[in-house]
Design a protein around this motif. Sequence first.
Motif, PDB file in Angstrom:
ATOM      1  N   PHE A  78       0.892  -1.185  -0.055  1.00 18.83           N
ATOM      2  CA  PHE A  78      -0.034   0.155   0.053  1.00 18.83           C
ATOM      3  C   PHE A  78       0.931   1.122   0.069  1.00 18.83           C
ATOM      4  O   PHE A  78       1.410   1.533   1.089  1.00 18.83           O
ATOM      5  N   ALA A  79       1.028   1.677  -1.343  1.00 16.25           N
ATOM      6  CA  ALA A  79       1.905   3.131  -1.442  1.00 16.25           C
ATOM      7  C   ALA A  79       1.191   3.952  -2.168  1.00 16.25           C
ATOM      8  O   ALA A  79       1.294   3.988  -3.276  1.00 16.25           O
ATOM      9  N   ASN A  80       0.637   4.844  -1.414  1.00 18.00           N
ATOM     10  CA  ASN A  80      -0.337   5.836  -2.275  1.00 18.00           C
ATOM     11  C   ASN A  80      -0.326   7.270  -1.395  1.00 18.00           C
ATOM     12  O   ASN A  80      -1.471   7.659  -0.863  1.00 18.00           O
ATOM     13  N   SER A  81       0.581   7.895  -1.451  1.00 22.53           N
ATOM     14  CA  SER A  81       0.678   9.168  -0.724  1.00 22.53           C
ATOM     15  C   SER A  81      -0.017  10.199  -1.711  1.00 22.53           C
ATOM     16  O   SER A  81      -0.170  11.208  -1.227  1.00 22.53           O
ATOM     17  N   ASN A  82      -0.634   9.693  -2.580  1.00 21.04           N
ATOM     18  CA  ASN A  82      -1.481  10.919  -3.639  1.00 21.04           C
ATOM     19  C   ASN A  82      -2.957  10.870  -3.076  1.00 21.04           C
ATOM     20  O   ASN A  82      -3.587  11.795  -3.139  1.00 21.04           O
ATOM     21  N   ILE A  83      -3.291   9.964  -2.322  1.00 19.01           N
ATOM     22  CA  ILE A  83      -4.672   9.814  -1.536  1.00 19.01           C
ATOM     23  C   ILE A  83      -4.792  11.063  -0.438  1.00 19.01           C
ATOM     24  O   ILE A  83      -3.752  11.434   0.331  1.00 19.01           O
ATOM     25  N   GLN A 219     -14.668   3.597  -2.579  1.00 12.37           N
ATOM     26  CA  GLN A 219     -14.528   5.199  -2.363  1.00 12.37           C
ATOM     27  C   GLN A 219     -15.231   5.567  -3.613  1.00 12.37           C
ATOM     28  O   GLN A 219     -15.307   5.034  -4.733  1.00 12.37           O
ATOM     29  N   CYS A 220     -15.412   6.808  -3.723  1.00  9.89           N
ATOM     30  CA  CYS A 220     -16.252   7.497  -4.753  1.00  9.89           C
ATOM     31  C   CYS A 220     -15.167   8.427  -5.861  1.00  9.89           C
ATOM     32  O   CYS A 220     -15.665   9.071  -6.577  1.00  9.89           O
ATOM     33  N   TYR A 221     -13.854   8.461  -5.395  1.00 12.78           N
ATOM     34  CA  TYR A 221     -12.968   9.088  -6.130  1.00 12.78           C
ATOM     35  C   TYR A 221     -11.564   8.393  -6.120  1.00 12.78           C
ATOM     36  O   TYR A 221     -11.416   7.555  -5.267  1.00 12.78           O
ATOM     37  N   CYS A 222     -10.805   8.630  -7.025  1.00 13.71           N
ATOM     38  CA  CYS A 222      -9.448   7.770  -7.261  1.00 13.71           C
ATOM     39  C   CYS A 222      -8.577   8.161  -5.857  1.00 13.71           C
ATOM     40  O   CYS A 222      -8.077   7.031  -5.382  1.00 13.71           O
ATOM     41  N   GLY A 223      -8.384   9.281  -5.504  1.00 11.43           N
ATOM     42  CA  GLY A 223      -7.633   9.475  -4.484  1.00 11.43           C
ATOM     43  C   GLY A 223      -7.023  11.030  -4.238  1.00 11.43           C
ATOM     44  O   GLY A 223      -6.992  11.691  -3.235  1.00 11.43           O
ATOM     45  N   CYS A 224      -6.487  11.655  -5.511  1.00 13.63           N
ATOM     46  CA  CYS A 224      -5.928  12.929  -5.513  1.00 13.63           C
ATOM     47  C   CYS A 224      -6.937  14.023  -5.277  1.00 13.63           C
ATOM     48  O   CYS A 224      -7.841  13.971  -5.546  1.00 13.63           O
ATOM     49  N   VAL A 225      -6.205  15.026  -4.486  1.00 11.85           N
ATOM     50  CA  VAL A 225      -7.136  16.130  -4.415  1.00 11.85           C
ATOM     51  C   VAL A 225      -7.639  16.916  -5.632  1.00 11.85           C
ATOM     52  O   VAL A 225      -8.512  17.407  -5.625  1.00 11.85           O
ATOM     53  N   TYR A 226      -6.732  16.523  -6.604  1.00 16.01           N
ATOM     54  CA  TYR A 226      -7.188  17.514  -7.822  1.00 16.01           C
ATOM     55  C   TYR A 226      -8.043  16.625  -8.472  1.00 16.01           C
ATOM     56  O   TYR A 226      -9.064  17.572  -9.212  1.00 16.01           O
ATOM     57  N   ALA A 230     -11.975  18.332  -9.209  1.00 17.41           N
ATOM     58  CA  ALA A 230     -12.527  18.407 -10.414  1.00 17.41           C
ATOM     59  C   ALA A 230     -14.070  17.631 -10.728  1.00 17.41           C
ATOM     60  O   ALA A 230     -14.756  17.834 -11.406  1.00 17.41           O
ATOM     61  N   GLN A 231     -13.923  16.394  -9.985  1.00 13.78           N
ATOM     62  CA  GLN A 231     -15.130  15.547  -9.779  1.00 13.78           C
ATOM     63  C   GLN A 231     -16.281  16.319  -8.973  1.00 13.78           C
ATOM     64  O   GLN A 231     -17.484  15.829  -8.909  1.00 13.78           O
ATOM     65  N   GLY A 232     -15.883  17.364  -8.344  1.00 18.49           N
ATOM     66  CA  GLY A 232     -17.012  18.080  -7.211  1.00 18.49           C
ATOM     67  C   GLY A 232     -17.251  17.404  -5.991  1.00 18.49           C
ATOM     68  O   GLY A 232     -18.145  17.436  -5.490  1.00 18.49           O
ATOM     69  N   ILE A 233     -16.040  16.559  -5.535  1.00 18.38           N
ATOM     70  CA  ILE A 233     -16.180  15.746  -4.265  1.00 18.38           C
ATOM     71  C   ILE A 233     -16.102  16.552  -3.290  1.00 18.38           C
ATOM     72  O   ILE A 233     -15.221  17.405  -3.030  1.00 18.38           O
ATOM     73  N   ASP A 234     -16.877  16.348  -2.135  1.00 12.47           N
ATOM     74  CA  ASP A 234     -16.768  17.110  -1.135  1.00 12.47           C
ATOM     75  C   ASP A 234     -15.928  16.482  -0.090  1.00 12.47           C
ATOM     76  O   ASP A 234     -16.170  15.552   0.766  1.00 12.47           O
ATOM     77  N   LEU A 235     -14.605  17.140   0.061  1.00 12.78           N
ATOM     78  CA  LEU A 235     -13.724  16.347   0.659  1.00 12.78           C
ATOM     79  C   LEU A 235     -13.758  16.818   2.362  1.00 12.78           C
ATOM     80  O   LEU A 235     -13.412  16.018   3.010  1.00 12.78           O
TER      81      LEU A 235
END
Length: 267
Positions: A78-83, A219-226, A230-235
């Motif tokens: 599990f190497a995903n610092s993009n999340i 989850q409802c999005y890939c992971g990164c803030v960008y 763009a998807q309009g996710i409520d972070l």
Amino acid sequence: MMKGLSGLEGSAMINVTEVLEKMNPNQKINYDRVMQQMVKVWQRETLRPKILMHVCCAPCSTYTLEYLTQYADVTIYFANSNIHPKAEYEKREYVTKKFVSDFNERTGNHVQFLAETYQPNEFVKIVRGLEDEPEGGDRCKVCFDYRLDKTAQKAVELGFDYFGSALTISPHKNAQTINSIGLDVQKVYATKYLPSDFKKNKGYLRSVEMCEEYDIYRQCYCGCVYGATAQGIDLVKVKKEAAAFMADKQDDSDFSHIRFVYKGKEV
């Protein structure tokens, strides 16, 4: 002939480029078929290689493990610092650990789990200037390379025969791009890349079924803030829900039995 730390003869490990060279250069590569050819060689030569498999979440781990554990010893990486945000990262890591633990219990396998340190600033630095790229564009390519490079490094460090990624199980990810990057990364390190297209052969559909069977968070999005923006996710909502999920979890003690052990020590 040198032996890897797994004990398999280096000559027995299959370099995917050798398989690809025998194929028609004008045809689109079916990476699932390439992987199946490699599996046939393992079976014929009675090999059971050790694979370090990068995953970004529990859903992409599902069918990937169900398939590969028939033929190889797999460790999830599990190497995903993009999340983003961190609470969501922690939630996805926890859910992935729980799936691995449950999978082992149900199937009798002994899949191990290894996580990389969360370093979001590292990810932000490597994608600087690509923040506005569309999903699936150059930012994603850099992200794939970033994570596959870490996986290859770790595979060499810990003596795995192959490194690969379960990202190809997603219908939203371009398997041609991911495999092309994996093959480029292989050129830099003394390890072999395992090609894949896990969505093939109803692999993605099976992953959806397994998410239901194991009651896995999707989850409802890939992971990164960008991408999320763009998807309009409520972070803000995502962070609150993830924090609430993790509030009563004892991560270190819950899954100590699946931690990766190297030379008698947990890594």
